[in-house]
Design a protein around this motif. Structure first.
Motif, PDB file in Angstrom:
ATOM      1  N   GLU A 348       1.014  -1.351  -0.240  1.00  0.00           N
ATOM      2  CA  GLU A 348      -0.107   0.208   0.185  1.00  0.00           C
ATOM      3  C   GLU A 348       0.607   1.486   0.122  1.00  0.00           C
ATOM      4  OE1 GLU A 348      -3.565   2.738   2.780  1.00  0.00           O
ATOM      5  OE2 GLU A 348      -2.965  -0.056   2.744  1.00  0.00           O
ATOM      6  N   THR A 349       1.667   1.340   0.951  1.00  0.00           N
ATOM      7  CA  THR A 349       3.159   2.571   0.848  1.00  0.00           C
ATOM      8  C   THR A 349       3.489   2.499  -0.255  1.00  0.00           C
ATOM      9  OG1 THR A 349       3.306   2.028   3.123  1.00  0.00           O
ATOM     10  CG2 THR A 349       5.172   3.498   2.124  1.00  0.00           C
ATOM     11  N   LEU A 350       3.791   1.612  -0.999  1.00  0.00           N
ATOM     12  CA  LEU A 350       4.504   1.576  -2.320  1.00  0.00           C
ATOM     13  C   LEU A 350       3.091   2.394  -3.547  1.00  0.00           C
ATOM     14  CD1 LEU A 350       6.653  -1.863  -2.510  1.00  0.00           C
ATOM     15  CD2 LEU A 350       7.747   0.220  -2.350  1.00  0.00           C
ATOM     16  N   ASN A 351       2.290   1.741  -3.534  1.00  0.00           N
ATOM     17  CA  ASN A 351       0.935   2.542  -4.063  1.00  0.00           C
ATOM     18  C   ASN A 351       1.215   4.056  -4.219  1.00  0.00           C
ATOM     19  OD1 ASN A 351       0.372   0.472  -5.849  1.00  0.00           O
ATOM     20  ND2 ASN A 351      -1.105  -0.324  -4.479  1.00  0.00           N
ATOM     21  N   GLN A 352       0.911   4.235  -2.479  1.00  0.00           N
ATOM     22  CA  GLN A 352       1.179   5.663  -2.510  1.00  0.00           C
ATOM     23  C   GLN A 352       2.069   5.973  -3.285  1.00  0.00           C
ATOM     24  OE1 GLN A 352       0.882   5.298   1.811  1.00  0.00           O
ATOM     25  NE2 GLN A 352      -1.581   4.607   2.286  1.00  0.00           N
ATOM     26  N   LEU A 353       3.144   5.784  -2.416  1.00  0.00           N
ATOM     27  CA  LEU A 353       4.833   6.305  -2.973  1.00  0.00           C
ATOM     28  C   LEU A 353       4.726   6.945  -4.726  1.00  0.00           C
ATOM     29  CD1 LEU A 353       7.804   7.281  -2.404  1.00  0.00           C
ATOM     30  CD2 LEU A 353       8.195   5.166  -2.637  1.00  0.00           C
ATOM     31  N   GLU A 354       4.017   5.604  -5.265  1.00  0.00           N
ATOM     32  CA  GLU A 354       4.113   5.853  -7.107  1.00  0.00           C
ATOM     33  C   GLU A 354       2.900   7.029  -7.039  1.00  0.00           C
ATOM     34  OE1 GLU A 354       4.200   2.659 -10.143  1.00  0.00           O
ATOM     35  OE2 GLU A 354       2.666   2.351  -9.054  1.00  0.00           O
ATOM     36  N   ASP A 355       2.541   6.575  -6.934  1.00  0.00           N
ATOM     37  CA  ASP A 355       1.052   7.680  -7.426  1.00  0.00           C
ATOM     38  C   ASP A 355       1.295   9.516  -7.558  1.00  0.00           C
ATOM     39  OD1 ASP A 355      -0.722   5.536  -7.769  1.00  0.00           O
ATOM     40  OD2 ASP A 355      -1.905   5.917  -6.018  1.00  0.00           O
ATOM     41  N   GLY A 356       2.382   9.052  -5.714  1.00  0.00           N
ATOM     42  CA  GLY A 356       2.469  10.727  -5.329  1.00  0.00           C
ATOM     43  C   GLY A 356       3.758  11.563  -6.263  1.00  0.00           C
ATOM     44  N   MET A 357       4.913  10.272  -7.012  1.00  0.00           N
ATOM     45  CA  MET A 357       5.767  10.373  -7.283  1.00  0.00           C
ATOM     46  C   MET A 357       5.020  10.750  -9.159  1.00  0.00           C
ATOM     47  SD  MET A 357       8.618   8.084  -6.756  1.00  0.00           S
ATOM     48  CE  MET A 357       7.770   6.584  -6.642  1.00  0.00           C
ATOM     49  N   LYS A 358       4.294  10.627  -9.393  1.00  0.00           N
ATOM     50  CA  LYS A 358       3.861  10.273 -10.363  1.00  0.00           C
ATOM     51  C   LYS A 358       2.917  12.037 -10.686  1.00  0.00           C
ATOM     52  CE  LYS A 358       2.342   5.815 -12.075  1.00  0.00           C
ATOM     53  NZ  LYS A 358       0.768   4.881 -12.088  1.00  0.00           N
ATOM     54  N   ASP A 359       1.787  12.451  -9.090  1.00  0.00           N
ATOM     55  CA  ASP A 359       1.464  13.909  -9.247  1.00  0.00           C
ATOM     56  C   ASP A 359       2.543  14.700  -9.647  1.00  0.00           C
ATOM     57  OD1 ASP A 359      -0.982  12.728  -8.817  1.00  0.00           O
ATOM     58  OD2 ASP A 359      -1.032  12.322  -6.602  1.00  0.00           O
ATOM     59  N   ASN A 360       3.852  14.548  -8.997  1.00  0.00           N
ATOM     60  CA  ASN A 360       5.273  15.461  -8.504  1.00  0.00           C
ATOM     61  C   ASN A 360       5.501  15.098 -10.088  1.00  0.00           C
ATOM     62  OD1 ASN A 360       7.962  15.400  -8.694  1.00  0.00           O
ATOM     63  ND2 ASN A 360       6.835  16.901  -6.466  1.00  0.00           N
ATOM     64  N   ILE A 361       5.561  14.725 -11.101  1.00  0.00           N
ATOM     65  CA  ILE A 361       5.518  14.762 -12.312  1.00  0.00           C
ATOM     66  C   ILE A 361       4.911  15.419 -12.989  1.00  0.00           C
ATOM     67  CG2 ILE A 361       6.146  13.352 -14.590  1.00  0.00           C
ATOM     68  CD1 ILE A 361       7.352  11.074 -12.907  1.00  0.00           C
ATOM     69  N   LYS A 362       3.958  15.678 -12.850  1.00  0.00           N
ATOM     70  CA  LYS A 362       2.680  16.202 -13.942  1.00  0.00           C
ATOM     71  C   LYS A 362       2.775  17.891 -13.407  1.00  0.00           C
ATOM     72  CE  LYS A 362      -0.887  12.966 -13.453  1.00  0.00           C
ATOM     73  NZ  LYS A 362      -2.017  12.662 -12.704  1.00  0.00           N
ATOM     74  N   LYS A 363       2.990  18.418 -12.067  1.00  0.00           N
ATOM     75  CA  LYS A 363       3.235  19.237 -11.744  1.00  0.00           C
ATOM     76  C   LYS A 363       4.704  19.974 -12.090  1.00  0.00           C
ATOM     77  CE  LYS A 363       0.822  18.537  -7.436  1.00  0.00           C
ATOM     78  NZ  LYS A 363       1.584  19.133  -5.468  1.00  0.00           N
ATOM     79  N   LEU A 364       5.950  18.942 -12.769  1.00  0.00           N
ATOM     80  CA  LEU A 364       7.159  19.898 -13.345  1.00  0.00           C
ATOM     81  C   LEU A 364       6.415  20.583 -14.811  1.00  0.00           C
ATOM     82  CD1 LEU A 364       9.386  15.859 -13.339  1.00  0.00           C
ATOM     83  CD2 LEU A 364       8.939  18.497 -11.795  1.00  0.00           C
ATOM     84  N   SER A 365       7.580  21.230 -14.989  1.00  0.00           N
ATOM     85  CA  SER A 365       7.701  22.180 -16.207  1.00  0.00           C
ATOM     86  C   SER A 365       7.673  21.349 -17.934  1.00  0.00           C
ATOM     87  CB  SER A 365       8.284  23.311 -16.575  1.00  0.00           C
ATOM     88  OG  SER A 365       9.810  22.374 -16.284  1.00  0.00           O
ATOM     89  N   SER A 366       7.378  21.931 -18.648  1.00  0.00           N
ATOM     90  CA  SER A 366       7.824  20.783 -20.176  1.00  0.00           C
ATOM     91  C   SER A 366       9.084  20.022 -19.872  1.00  0.00           C
ATOM     92  CB  SER A 366       7.579  21.204 -21.049  1.00  0.00           C
ATOM     93  OG  SER A 366       8.545  22.747 -20.886  1.00  0.00           O
TER      94      SER A 366
END
Length: 486
Positions: A348-366
């Motif tokens: 569950e924690t791995l899934n949360q970490l993965e989702d968090g990193m995906k959200d982080n990447i979405k916030k990155l500039s191009s």
């Protein structure tokens, strides 16, 4: 025998002349009776005595440590306490028993001349009206030799015992840790915070210059892992510049002993990840790359769990999220998820970490997204590669860190076996040449031409096509390169 190599079992084989101590009034008649009843008895008998009247035995043990300085006797009593707490750590609560709260131990504790000569600071405290505090002040004040001047056996046992007793102390109803003051005292006495700070100082000393070559650091880390949940310990540890002492200990381990040290070190980092000043230090250290290296190779579930929990805590802090992507953590998390773990919470924690990193990447500039893709070596035909606006807007970003991205693209050309990655790397290099005013000069200075020319003979048509495009632009320059068809 060298005191540094003594064991509890060896110490407890000694015969201590308790009657002599009573004759010299160093122990009372009642204390002697209790010791006769307890000493050299079977474990089940001792356990029953502690269940029936544990606080009385604690009082006797503490009085001996307070009043008797003979090293062999101090070692023996520490061994008795260690044995008692090892068999049942919950017995540490006996040191906080209400029946001892009004014990008449009110007397000043003065530091010995030896300690003054050693340059150890005097706390100038008064013994608090609890047996627990008597033990603490013995260890840190008038008898500082227990932690600072005693032999290794005494230091190690004192550290272990104190950490257990401190961890077991009662909390007040509002969750604030009791400070150890006598409830009926009108004078502000030394607090438990003072004791914790002194203990942290000793622990940091062990991490810098251990008293025992192989057990000093593991003992200190074990104690820190138990105490860093305390706010005052976190604060004192950071102020003592202790965080940097943990970083070298974060490295892949193979033996059982080194795995335990690694786990407890990572546990310390996890506890510190709840404390903002510690996070600020971790952000400027090599902690994150080292944690990633460990989690990439570790098969020990408890080690993986505590590191993943640390990542989850740090993900939203500062630039940690971007660093995690830079270090290839998304791919590592995918690999970890594919393994069979007994702890469902870990998945569950791995899934949360993965989702968090995906959200982080979405916030990155191009360009941030492009940079992550290049640094990870996962090049593909995402839209930005063939978007002229992307190259016009971000061409100067390629100059950062001495053209780091160009250097990585050239490394990919040298080392990657993925035809798609090779093709994209050649294309991106050609785009840089076209859009940067000094593109040809810079790429030539980086000695990229030889790498690209080798790829013109690649078995993949996609690779040869883009390698040819790159070479054409390299020879023609920006003025004519724009006429070439992509």
């Amino acid at each position: 025998m060298d005191p540094a190599e003594l064991t509890t079992e060896q110490v407890l084989k000694r015969d201590i002349p308790w009657e002599t101590y009573m004759t010299t009034k160093l122990i009372s008649g009642t204390g002697l009776q209790l010791l006769r009843r307890y000493d050299n008895r079977a474990e089940n008998v001792r356990a029953q005595l502690l269940d029936d009247d544990g606080s009385a035995y604690v009082k006797v043990f503490v009085s001996i440590l307070r009043d008797i300085s003979k090293e062999e006797t101090v070692e023996y009593v520490l061994a008795l306490i260690d044995e008692m707490l090892t068999a049942n750590p919950k017995r540490a609560r006996l040191f906080h028993d209400k029946s001892l709260a009004n014990e008449d131990t009110y007397e000043p504790f003065l530091m010995s001349d030896d300690c003054c000569m050693a340059g150890i600071p005097i706390l100038n405290v008064v013994v608090i009206h609890t047996t627990f505090t008597s033990l603490l002040h013995f260890c840190f004040d008038s008898k500082l030799r227990l932690l600072w001047k005693g032999n290794w056996f005494i230091q190690e046992k004192s550290c272990k015992i104190l950490s257990l007793i401190l961890s077991a102390r009662p909390k007040t109803q509002d969750g604030v840790v009791a400070n150890g003051e006598a409830s009926n005292s009108k004078t502000k006495l030394s607090t438990i915070d003072d004791v914790l700070k002194e203990l942290v100082e000793w622990l940091c000393t062990q991490l810098k210059k251990p008293s025992h070559p192989s057990r000093g650091i593991p003992t200190a880390i074990n104690c820190l892992a138990a105490l860093l949940k305390e706010p005052v310990v976190r604060s004192s540890f950071v102020q003592a510049d202790g965080v940097k002492l943990l970083i070298p200990l974060i490295c892949p381990a193979s033996t059982q002993q080194s795995i335990q040290l690694l786990y407890e070190t990572c546990l310390c980092v996890w506890l510190l990840s709840y404390y903002e000043p510690a996070i600020e230090y971790l952000a400027t250290s090599r902690a994150l790359p080292r944690l990633v290296d460990v989690v990439r190779s570790s098969t020990k579930e408890k080690v993986v769990r505590v590191i993943v929990l640390t990542f989850r805590n740090l993900l939203s802090k500062g630039t940690f999220g971007a660093q995690m992507v830079d270090l290839g953590l998304p791919h590592i998390v995918q690999s970890l998820k594919a393994q069979a773990w007994s702890d469902e919470d870990l998945l569950e924690t791995l899934n949360q970490l993965e989702d968090g990193m995906k959200d982080n990447i979405k916030k990155l500039s191009s360009f941030d997204k492009y940079k992550q893709e290049v640094l990870l070596g996962h090049l593909d035909w995402s839209p930005m590669h063939k978007d002229p606006q992307f190259w016009r807007d971000n061409i100067t970003c390629f100059e950062e860190n001495d053209f780091q991205i160009l250097r990585v693209l050239i490394t990919i050309m040298d080392s990657s076996t993925d035809p798609r990655a090779l093709a994209v790397a050649c294309f991106d290099l050609s785009q840089f040449i076209q859009h940067h005013p000094a593109g040809r000069v810079i790429v030539n200075d980086l000695k990229a031409k030889e790498r690209v020319m080798k790829l013109m003979n690649h078995e993949s048509a996609e690779v040869t096509k883009n390698a040819l495009l790159c070479i054409q632009r390299l020879f023609l320059g920006a003025k004519y390169a724009s006429f070439l068809q992509v």
